[in-house]
Write a protein that holds these residues in place. Sequence first.
Motif, short mmCIF file in Angstrom:
data_model
loop_
_atom_site.label_atom_id
_atom_site.label_comp_id
_atom_site.label_asym_id
_atom_site.label_seq_id
_atom_site.Cartn_x
_atom_site.Cartn_y
_atom_site.Cartn_z
N TYR A 463 38.69 41.76 10.39
CA TYR A 463 37.48 42.60 10.89
C TYR A 463 36.50 41.65 11.28
O TYR A 463 36.37 40.24 10.41
CB TYR A 463 36.93 43.56 9.88
N CYS A 464 35.34 41.78 11.85
CA CYS A 464 34.26 41.13 12.05
C CYS A 464 32.85 41.88 11.81
O CYS A 464 32.98 42.83 11.86
CB CYS A 464 34.11 40.58 13.81
N ALA A 465 31.98 40.75 11.46
CA ALA A 465 30.77 41.47 11.13
C ALA A 465 29.69 40.27 11.50
O ALA A 465 30.14 39.06 11.13
CB ALA A 465 30.50 41.73 9.71
N GLY A 466 28.47 40.82 11.68
CA GLY A 466 27.48 39.81 11.74
C GLY A 466 26.67 39.85 12.79
O GLY A 466 27.08 40.85 13.89
N GLY A 467 25.74 39.17 13.42
CA GLY A 467 24.64 39.23 14.28
C GLY A 467 25.38 39.00 15.64
O GLY A 467 24.87 38.86 16.86
N SER A 468 26.56 38.11 15.73
CA SER A 468 27.32 37.87 16.78
C SER A 468 28.30 38.98 17.19
O SER A 468 28.96 38.82 18.26
CB SER A 468 27.99 36.60 16.77
N THR A 469 28.50 39.99 16.44
CA THR A 469 29.36 40.99 16.72
C THR A 469 28.40 42.49 17.10
O THR A 469 27.20 42.38 17.08
CB THR A 469 30.31 41.53 15.50
N HIS A 470 29.24 43.23 17.69
CA HIS A 470 28.78 44.63 18.01
C HIS A 470 27.75 45.17 16.71
O HIS A 470 28.47 44.95 15.45
CB HIS A 470 29.52 45.68 18.31
N PRO A 471 26.62 45.83 16.73
CA PRO A 471 25.83 45.95 17.83
C PRO A 471 25.02 45.13 18.38
O PRO A 471 24.55 44.95 19.70
CB PRO A 471 25.11 47.25 17.37
N GLY A 472 24.97 43.76 17.93
CA GLY A 472 24.14 42.93 18.59
C GLY A 472 23.32 41.87 17.69
O GLY A 472 23.43 42.38 16.15
N ALA A 473 22.26 41.17 18.03
CA ALA A 473 21.88 40.07 17.45
C ALA A 473 20.45 40.64 16.80
O ALA A 473 19.99 41.91 17.14
CB ALA A 473 21.35 38.95 18.31
N GLY A 474 19.89 40.21 15.51
CA GLY A 474 19.08 40.71 14.75
C GLY A 474 19.34 40.99 13.43
O GLY A 474 20.42 41.50 13.13
N VAL A 475 18.22 40.87 12.62
CA VAL A 475 18.57 41.32 11.00
C VAL A 475 19.39 42.83 11.00
O VAL A 475 20.13 42.88 10.26
CB VAL A 475 17.41 41.14 10.16
N PRO A 476 18.55 43.74 11.61
CA PRO A 476 18.97 44.97 11.33
C PRO A 476 20.30 45.29 11.95
O PRO A 476 21.18 45.90 11.59
CB PRO A 476 17.81 46.21 11.74
N MET A 477 20.37 44.73 13.04
CA MET A 477 21.65 44.72 13.82
C MET A 477 22.87 44.33 13.08
O MET A 477 23.91 44.87 13.13
CB MET A 477 21.63 44.26 15.07
N ALA A 478 22.33 43.06 12.44
CA ALA A 478 23.53 42.62 11.70
C ALA A 478 24.09 43.33 10.58
O ALA A 478 25.29 43.60 10.06
CB ALA A 478 23.00 41.11 11.18
N ALA A 479 22.94 44.00 9.70
CA ALA A 479 23.22 45.03 8.94
C ALA A 479 23.98 46.22 9.04
O ALA A 479 24.90 46.74 8.33
CB ALA A 479 21.71 45.33 8.02
N LEU A 480 23.70 46.56 10.48
CA LEU A 480 24.65 47.84 10.89
C LEU A 480 25.95 47.44 11.37
O LEU A 480 27.02 48.14 11.07
CB LEU A 480 23.96 47.93 12.27
N SER A 481 25.99 46.05 11.79
CA SER A 481 27.50 45.67 11.88
C SER A 481 28.10 45.63 10.62
O SER A 481 29.43 45.95 10.61
CB SER A 481 27.74 44.33 12.43
N GLY A 482 27.64 45.04 9.28
CA GLY A 482 28.34 45.28 8.24
C GLY A 482 28.52 46.56 7.89
O GLY A 482 29.60 46.70 7.19
N GLY A 483 27.73 47.66 7.89
CA GLY A 483 28.01 49.06 7.82
C GLY A 483 29.19 49.32 8.54
O GLY A 483 30.04 50.20 7.92
N LEU A 484 29.44 48.97 9.98
CA LEU A 484 30.48 49.36 10.59
C LEU A 484 31.85 49.01 10.20
O LEU A 484 32.83 49.41 9.98
CB LEU A 484 30.21 49.02 12.26
N ALA A 485 31.66 47.83 9.55
CA ALA A 485 32.92 47.28 9.20
C ALA A 485 33.20 47.70 7.71
O ALA A 485 34.58 47.76 7.58
CB ALA A 485 32.51 45.54 8.88
N ALA A 486 32.41 47.82 6.99
CA ALA A 486 32.78 48.67 5.62
C ALA A 486 33.46 49.85 6.02
O ALA A 486 34.35 50.36 5.31
CB ALA A 486 31.45 48.99 4.89
N THR A 487 32.83 50.71 6.90
CA THR A 487 33.43 51.88 7.55
C THR A 487 34.84 51.77 7.72
O THR A 487 35.89 52.36 7.55
CB THR A 487 32.60 52.50 8.42
#
Length: 519
Positions: A463-487
């Motif tokens: 899986y991928c996570a981080g500001g270069s993956t969906h939903p996009g760049a920025g600190v909160p978006m990177a955190a959201l990507s981590g949540g999507l990866a966890a799910t």
Amino acid sequence: MTARTIIIGAGMGGLACAARLASAGHDVTVLEKEGWAGGKARQVAIDGAMVDAGPTVFTLRDVFDDIFQTAGRDLDDYVTVRPAEVLARHAWDADGQLDLFADPERSEDAIGAFAGGDAARGYCAFRKEAARIYGILENSMLRASKVSWPLPLMWRIGLWRVGDLLAIRPYESMWKVLGEHFADQRLRQLFARYSTYCGSSPFSTPATLMLIAHVEARGVWLIEGGMSAMADALRRLAEEKGARIRFGAKVSRIEVDRGRAWAVTLNTGERIAADAVVANADPAALADGRFGQAASGAVNAPRAKNRSLSAMVWLAHARTSGFPLSRHNVMFSPDYPREFAEIRDGRPPADPSVYVCAQDRDANGGPAPRGRERLQIIVNAPANGDTHSYTQQEMEQCTTAMMRSCARAGLMLEDPLPHSLATPNTFEGLFPSTGGALYGRASHGWAASFLRQGTRTRIAGLYCAGGSTHPGAGVPMAALSGGLAATAVAQDLALMRRFHKVVMPGGMSTQSATTGSTA
């Protein structure tokens, strides 16, 4: 046996993923090649002072509140966060400045005083449009799993909501649409700057990205200790919930067998088995074989021409005078189109816009610090850190151009400036295969959001996570990507367990690669 998840990288996305999975009872190990947590959110010692060297603007606090609340904790017990009254201070020359405020009525009044009643009314219209775009996309795209083409997004929004589908304005550039709201080119330039929050040019970015202005208008927060303190809070939360975080642990290879990721190998030769692997790294590093050839086919190889912006970043501990700095400050260039044309042509702008984060200043007022103060100064630059080596002469020219832009707005910096300069070469070294691009893929063209790497890859269990993956760049978006990866990890591991319970007892079976021991 508890399923094991390996997370490569302790950036914001990886830490958020670790905290969520560990809170749900998963066996989690985070492997970080550097010696700090936070990825781009790092600190560097300059002249005896620790200066924040990564992201500085903290928005969408609710994203982090949710991570801590899900773990049965309160963010305020881990880090001190308070709202900023002044979002940012802007200047074009030494004759005046314009502040944007957390209170939109104060911003409207300030814009009216700065550029007249028509400008204030244009700001109101712009603010409503940006808020509407955000409202349409918040739950259908920004906080949801990636969709790979417009039709699924249209289904999420609702095919009957034709007005909303048209309202996100994906086929018009941000610069063009801002011209509908602001006749004053200074204001057009100010609100176009939000495209750089995702490393993109306002002349190529869809007007959809005006939603970034609404994100900031919802609130900017000041973190005591800077963004690295937020990273440390996530680290502590993840460890409290049982995650193991290892620093100085560089992954050299993701092991793949029968189309599934099953282990990672460190550069020391140590192999660690896993049922799931989350790469909190730029997808370009995966595609480029930085984690082994077996994993390189997991994602599409991005083209260099699609990279987001990089930056020249001065970390300074210096005296200042003249301009009354707030926490976040922007000094604009007199020719925005030329600035981005020069970056597109592969060189730092000769007459750049400059962002200054004055880390010892309070956005809510208060006296200026005595003596030297900590500064992070950013100028946008091309992501060519893997193809061009910046010479000492070029770096000195960039420093001179930056100080000239600051002086035009009335900000005088100590000369010579006590500083360390990070270039695209620096960021390529920290984040290989990116050329120093700080935001992954640029958000250029209507299809950019659909082409960004999603959570799942072509390889099962990776899986991928981080500001270069969906939903996009920025600190909160990177955190959201981590949540999507966890799910995604939790869902897939649950399915795998149910599959083995049903299928394996009924007939001949072989040992799964995911049950191999740690070597």
